[in-house]
Every structure is written in structure tokens, then in C-alpha cells.
Design a protein around this motif. Structure first.
Motif, short mmCIF file in Angstrom:
data_model
loop_
_atom_site.label_atom_id
_atom_site.label_comp_id
_atom_site.label_asym_id
_atom_site.label_seq_id
_atom_site.Cartn_x
_atom_site.Cartn_y
_atom_site.Cartn_z
N LEU A 185 24.30 37.14 28.92
CA LEU A 185 23.05 37.33 29.63
C LEU A 185 22.35 38.53 29.01
O LEU A 185 22.93 39.63 28.96
N CYS A 186 21.13 38.35 28.54
CA CYS A 186 20.41 39.38 27.79
C CYS A 186 19.10 39.74 28.47
O CYS A 186 18.47 38.90 29.11
N GLN A 187 18.70 40.98 28.30
CA GLN A 187 17.44 41.49 28.84
C GLN A 187 16.61 42.01 27.67
O GLN A 187 17.09 42.83 26.88
N LEU A 188 15.37 41.53 27.53
CA LEU A 188 14.54 41.89 26.38
C LEU A 188 13.64 43.09 26.62
O LEU A 188 13.14 43.69 25.68
N VAL A 195 22.40 43.29 25.78
CA VAL A 195 23.25 42.28 26.40
C VAL A 195 23.71 42.86 27.74
O VAL A 195 24.47 43.83 27.77
N LEU A 196 23.21 42.31 28.83
CA LEU A 196 23.53 42.85 30.16
C LEU A 196 25.01 42.65 30.50
O LEU A 196 25.68 43.55 30.97
N ARG A 197 25.49 41.44 30.26
CA ARG A 197 26.90 41.15 30.55
C ARG A 197 27.31 39.88 29.81
O ARG A 197 26.47 39.06 29.44
N VAL A 198 28.60 39.77 29.59
CA VAL A 198 29.16 38.58 28.95
C VAL A 198 30.08 37.90 29.96
O VAL A 198 30.97 38.53 30.52
N SER A 232 24.45 35.15 38.47
CA SER A 232 23.79 35.85 37.36
C SER A 232 23.65 37.34 37.62
O SER A 232 23.60 38.14 36.68
N GLU A 233 23.61 37.74 38.90
CA GLU A 233 23.38 39.15 39.22
C GLU A 233 24.54 40.03 38.79
O GLU A 233 24.34 41.11 38.22
N ASP A 234 25.77 39.58 39.03
CA ASP A 234 26.92 40.43 38.70
C ASP A 234 27.90 39.76 37.72
O ASP A 234 28.89 40.37 37.32
N GLY A 235 27.63 38.51 37.34
CA GLY A 235 28.46 37.85 36.34
C GLY A 235 29.77 37.28 36.84
O GLY A 235 30.58 36.78 36.05
#
Length: 470
Positions: A185-188, A195-198, A232-235
Motif C-alpha cells: 500500500l503506497c501513498q504518493l 510505501v505505507l505498509r506491506v 487497508s487502514e492498519d494492514g
């Protein structure tokens, strides 16, 4: 707002209205008077009715507002409502009424509405200034000119990234899945992109994933024969669901109206409708194809499902909104033995291309555009575009904004390591642009909601985000 409305579906709920409703809900929780929200929704419904004509549902603006309130709930909220009984699921899960008009009439209606549009019509016109500004009031070539790479993600290098997707109606949130078994999950924005989290948990490669309508969950399918539901918020992984056949899962898609239902395709030639809140297969929601199921796509109302397999066939299914049952309708052999790797449906593309359409990649060194000619999903080839694709699972998309300029575009990956843009209405020289930068076959492409950024992924694990010239 105008750019996302669909002319023959005035009941279509825009993400704009849902987001406004959610904001008001959050304010109400924070202690603001709930009467303010009810007043806003009532006035909003009245204004929409005055501006865009009669509301689709019978009844008052209040009924319209209430339906918006219900549809604004997140997927996780709705999951709490569902029970094992598929009929109860259908009755309680169906939040929006959808027109039953047939596809056979839809293209005619699209044309008729455009040619003889009443005051307040939502069909794109050259006078739609606000919407045109959103889409870009320039020529087609200028609008799809790119200023170069915005960012390159290489966290999955050495393993293919078969799917990359921006979140729904989001400019800066991106996700991609890899055959290394993870999802990023990526934030531009803000810069630099991160990369916010995998998301880790699958024991083999992740073949496909999909965002829910409200972006609060993702569903992924894997070669380890499971599908997983992620927050999606915390993976965190909310649930792991094994494939009913114990086979590799190759593709997935949410039912567009009822996100509690997800359709998956597997390596044992089967399509299954899964209830993600119970983790069970829906009764009557399974069907067999002639080969491994590689691609799935619903039409916008969610009443038709197309599935493509690795033997060159595309099947259409009628989807029962109340029970989740699938009924096989039509079969088209695109090309015997050629895997159908991508299917993308669009009720209409622009004011120049007003037919319900299907975009198909089928390992033929061509991108195929089909016209949907009836309400059983019968397909008629409209035209093709030259690309290089003979063996890789290349995907393509319709550009998300309805075009308020001349022309309408589609974008596709290709085995020549380029991203190609084609104008579906241009008779000659349909190629509009070609982006070069990948060092391996380009497998997937995804635009953000306002077409300012385009993401592409390749067979070596590279994800490139391209910035459109403003």
C-alpha cells in the motif's frame, strides 16, 4: 461530479455524495447536531432533483437522501449486517435500486439522449465547463502527454507485479500485488512517495486484488489457493478463505453494488461467488468455464459478469442481485487457445463512443474492443489496436474520465515494454501516445481518479508512476 454521472443511470451514486455524507456522519459523531445533516441531505436531494431532473426512485427527496445515507456506510459496517442465508443477504445487502433496462436499448438510449437531450441532461456536452475543466480542455494528444516519471517503486523487484490499482476515487493512494506473496500500500502525497505498509500472509504469489468501493478493505487471491480480506487502514488480515476447490486462485472482483460479495476465478476452471462476511460460497453462485479463469469484470449495475479463460473463451453470466446466483448466458470464442488475460467493461466511453463496451486482451498481439449488443452480454467486435502480447498476462483499462473533448482513450500494457494509448474513435492512426521506461513486459496500468497520475507495473517487479502534463 458531472464527469462521473452515467446518463442512463440517474440513480448512480457518485463517490462525491458518499464522501459528503460520510463527513457529515463523522461530524454528527463529534457532537454536531444530527438535524443539520438531515437538513443538508434533504436540501441536497432537492437541488439535485431540480438540476438533473426527476429522481430515479419513486418517492420524495427524503427517500433519495436516506438511500444515500445507507450507501455511505463502509464495507466493514455492511459486513456486520449479513447472515448465512443468501436470500436474507440479498434483501439486506442490496442498498440501491438499479435500472433493469436492457443493453440492447442502452446504446440507442445513449444516442437518443445525446441527440435530443432535455434541459438538465447529464450527457457530456461541449458546454459542460466545470466537467471539461476536470477532464482537461485540450486536444486528446495534449491531454495524454506525460511529463515523465513521478516516482518509481522497486520493493518487489525480481518478482512480477501482475496488478496495480489506485484506490477508488482517490488521487494519491496506490496498491500493487506481487508474485513474491505480498501486497504493498503506497501513498504518493506528501512527497516523497512512500510505501505505507506491506501486507504479508499469502504463502505463494498474489495473482490479483481489488479495493472495496469505500477503500476500507482489500480482497486478494493467491496461488496458495486462498483469498484474504485485509483492512487497508492498519494492514491486518481480517479473514482467510480457502478456495472451495482447493485450486490456485487467479483473479477476483467485487460485486459493484453489494461489496459483501466477491467473485473469484480458479485454476480448476470454476467461477465462485463468495460471501466475505461468512467466508462461504454462495449457493448457486458457481459455474464452470472451458479453462483456467484469468479475468473477471462486472458491468456498472452489477447484473452482468464476464469471465475469460486461458483457452480463448469469454463467458457472460446473469447475476441475481437477491441471491448471488450465476446463470450462464453467452459464450464468445475470441481465439481458440489464446488466453484471455484482461476484461474491462464500460457502459459508455464518451459522447463519441456511446455503446456499452468491453476491452479485452487475449494474447493475439492486439487489444480488442467489443460492443455489448444485448442484456445477455453478447459481444460484437468493434475494432482492434496493435500491441505486442503473445504470452504474458497483460491488462488494459478505459480512461476513467468521460471525455468532454473529441475522442475517447484506452490504455494498455504491452510486451514491448511500453504503455500504449489508443483513441477508440479515430479511424486511422489511433495511437495517441506511448510511454517508454520499463525494462520488462508491462503487465498492468491504472489511472487515478482525475487522470493526473498513471501507474504501470511490469514483469520484473517495477512500478512506475507517470505524471501527466498539466
Amino acid at each position: 461530479y458531472n464527469a462521473y454521472r452515467t446518463p442512463t443511470f440517474p440513480q448512480f451514486r457518485t463517490q462525491y455524495i458518499r464522501r459528503r455524507s460520510q463527513l457529515l456522519r463523522e461530524n454528527a459523531k463529534a457532537g454536531h447536531p444530527p438535524a443539520l445533516r438531515r437538513q443538508y441531505l434533504r436540501l441536497r436531494g432537492q437541488l439535485l432533483g431540480q438540476r438533473y431532473g426527476p429522481l430515479s426512485e419513486p418517492g420524495s427527496a427524503r427517500a433519495y437522501s436516506n438511500s444515500i445515507v445507507r450507501s455511505s456506510r463502509t464495507t466493514l459496517d455492511r459486513m456486520e449486517d449479513f447472515e448465512d442465508d443468501p436470500r436474507a443477504l440479498g434483501a439486506r445487502g442490496h442498498r440501491r435500486s438499479i435500472s433493469r433496462g436492457s443493453y440492447q436499448l442502452q446504446a440507442q438510449m445513449n444516442r437518443a439522449v445525446y441527440e435530443d437531450r432535455p434541459p438538465g441532461s447529464v450527457v457530456p456536452t461541449s458546454a459542460a465547463e466545470a466537467s471539461r475543466a476536470m477532464a482537461g480542455d485540450t486536444s486528446l494528444s495534449e491531454n495524454y502527454a506525460f511529463a515523465g516519471m513521478y516516482h518509481v517503486f522497486d520493493q518487489h523487484v525480481d518478482e512480477a507485479v501482475p496488478r496495480v490499482r489506485f484506490a477508488n476515487d482517490d488521487r494519491h493512494r496506490l496498491a500493487c500485488c506481487s508474485l513474491d506473496g505480498s501486497i504493498s500500500l503506497c501513498q504518493l502525497v506528501p512527497a516523497p512517495p512512500t510505501v505505507l505498509r506491506v501486507l504479508r500472509g499469502h504463502t505463494r504469489g498474489v495473482s490479483d486484488f481489488a479495493w472495496s468501493l469505500s477503500n476500507d478493505i482489500l480482497v486478494s487471491t493467491s496461488l496458495d489457493a486462498t483469498m484474504r480480506i485485509w483492512a487497508s487502514e492498519d494492514g491486518r488480515c481480517i479473514r482467510e478463505i480457502p478456495d472451495p476447490d482447493g485450486a490456485e486462485l487467479l483473479c477476483c472482483t467485487f460485486q459493484p453494488v453489494n461489496n459483501n460479495l466477491t467473485v473469484v476465478g480458479n485454476a480448476k476452471h470454476n467461477v465462485h461467488v463468495m460471501n466475505i462476511s461468512t467466508g462461504k460460497k454462495v449457493k448457486g453462485g458457481s459455474s464452470k468455464l472451458t479453462g483456467r479463469v484469468l479475468a473477471l469484470s462486472f458491468d456498472a449495475p452489477g447484473r452482468l459478469l464476464w469471465a475469460g479463460d486461458d483457452r480463448g473463451s469469454v463467458f457472460s453470466f446473469l447475476f441475481d442481485m437477491a441471491t448471488g446466483k450465476l446463470t450462464k448466458a453467452k459464450r464468445l470464442v475470441v481465439h481458440e487457445g489464446s488466453p484471455v488475460t484482461s476484461i474491462s467493461a464500460r457502459s459508455w466511453v464518451s459522447r463519441e463512443a456511446r455503446d456499452p463496451s468491453l476491452l479485452i486482451n487475449a494474447c493475439l498481439n492486439k487489444l480488442l474492443l467489443y460492443r455489448v449488443v444485448d442484456n445477455e452480454g453478447t459481444l460484437q467486435l468493434k475494432r482492434s489496436f496493435p500491441i505486442e502480447q503473445s504470452s504474458h498476462p497483460v491488462r488494459s483499462i478505459f480512461c476513467p474520465l468521460m471525455s468532454f473533448r473529441q475522442g475517447a482513450c484506452v490504455v494498455t500494457g504491452s510486451e514491448d515494454m511500453c504503455v500504449h494509448f489508443f483513441d477508440v474513435e479515430r479511424a486511422a492512426k489511433a495511437a495517441v501516445n506511448k510511454l517508454q521506461g520499463h525494462s520488462a513486459p508491462v503487465l498492468d496500468v491504472s489511472f487515478n481518479c482525475d487522470e493526473s497520475l498513471l501507474a504501470s507495473s511490469d514483469a520484473s517487479g517495477m512500478v512506475i508512476v507517470w505524471r501527466r502534463e498539466q
